[in-house]
Motif scaffolding. Structure first.
Motif, PDB file in Angstrom:
ATOM      1  N   SER A  44      -0.217   0.108  -4.382  1.00  0.00           N
ATOM      2  CA  SER A  44      -1.620   0.456  -4.536  1.00  0.00           C
ATOM      3  C   SER A  44      -1.921   1.759  -3.792  1.00  0.00           C
ATOM      4  O   SER A  44      -1.335   2.050  -2.757  1.00  0.00           O
ATOM      5  CB  SER A  44      -2.503  -0.661  -3.995  1.00  0.00           C
ATOM      6  OG  SER A  44      -2.301  -0.815  -2.604  1.00  0.00           O
ATOM      7  N   SER A  45      -2.866   2.499  -4.347  1.00  0.00           N
ATOM      8  CA  SER A  45      -3.222   3.783  -3.733  1.00  0.00           C
ATOM      9  C   SER A  45      -4.295   3.616  -2.680  1.00  0.00           C
ATOM     10  O   SER A  45      -4.874   2.552  -2.531  1.00  0.00           O
ATOM     11  CB  SER A  45      -3.693   4.756  -4.815  1.00  0.00           C
ATOM     12  OG  SER A  45      -4.784   4.202  -5.505  1.00  0.00           O
TER      13      SER A  45
ATOM     14  N   ARG B 117       0.829  -1.200   0.000  1.00  0.00           N
ATOM     15  CA  ARG B 117       0.000   0.000   0.000  1.00  0.00           C
ATOM     16  C   ARG B 117       0.866   1.253   0.000  1.00  0.00           C
ATOM     17  O   ARG B 117       1.942   1.270   0.620  1.00  0.00           O
ATOM     18  CB  ARG B 117      -0.909   0.033   1.222  1.00  0.00           C
ATOM     19  CG  ARG B 117      -2.090  -0.899   1.150  1.00  0.00           C
ATOM     20  CD  ARG B 117      -3.002  -0.699   2.358  1.00  0.00           C
ATOM     21  NE  ARG B 117      -4.185  -1.523   2.292  1.00  0.00           N
ATOM     22  CZ  ARG B 117      -5.316  -1.148   1.680  1.00  0.00           C
ATOM     23  NH1 ARG B 117      -5.389   0.042   1.106  1.00  0.00           N
ATOM     24  NH2 ARG B 117      -6.356  -1.957   1.673  1.00  0.00           N
TER      25      ARG B 117
END
Length: 125
Positions: free
Chosen positions: A124-125, A13
C-alpha cells in the motif's frame, strides 16, 4: 513428491519490509537450487532471484537488485526472500520454485520441476 509452501505474504506499507518463506517437504532442500518469482495481474511471471543448492551463490534479475535478498537454511529446509522498501508496483503473487539445476531456475529452460502455490503480497502507498 516434493512440495513447496510459501508463507509470509500479506499487506505491507510502502517503505516497510517483509520476509517470505518457502518450506520444502518430501526431500531435503539441499538437493535443489531454489528461486523466487512473482506475477502481477496482467503480467507474465518474472524471476526475482535464485540461489544455489548449497547457498554459496545467488543470482538476481537486474531489475530486482538492491531491494530483494534471497537466502536459505537447509537445516530448516526453507528458503527466504527479504523485501526491503517495497513499492506499490511490487504487488503480486510471489512463488518459490525448486529444481536440481540452477540454470532451470534462472533460464526456465526447462522450467523448474517444482512450484509452490504462491502467496499474495500487496504493497500500500
Amino acid at each position: 513428491q516434493v512440495q513447496l509452501v510459501e508463507s509470509g505474504g500479506g499487506l505491507v506499507r510502502a517503505g516497510g519490509s517483509l520476509r517470505l518463506s518457502c518450506a520444502v517437504s518430501g526431500r531435503a532442500s539441499s538437493n535443489y537450487a531454489m528461486g523466487w518469482f512473482r506475477q502481477a495481474p496482467g503480467k507474465e511471471r518474472e524471476l526475482i532471484a535464485a540461489i544455489k543448492s548449497s547457498g554459496s551463490s545467488t543470482y538476481y534479475a537486474d531489475s530486482m537488485k538492491g531491494r530483494f535478498t534471497i537466502s536459505r537454511d537447509n537445516a530448516l529446509n526453507t528458503a527466504y526472500l527479504q523485501m526491503n522498501s517495497p513499492k506499490p508496483e511490487d504487488t503480486a503473487v510471489y512463488y518459490c520454485a525448486a529444481d536440481p539445476i540452477l540454470h532451470s531456475i534462472i533460464a526456465l529452460t526447462p522450467p523448474p520441476a517444482y512450484w509452490g502455490q504462491g502467496t499474495q503480497v500487496t504493497v500500500s502507498s
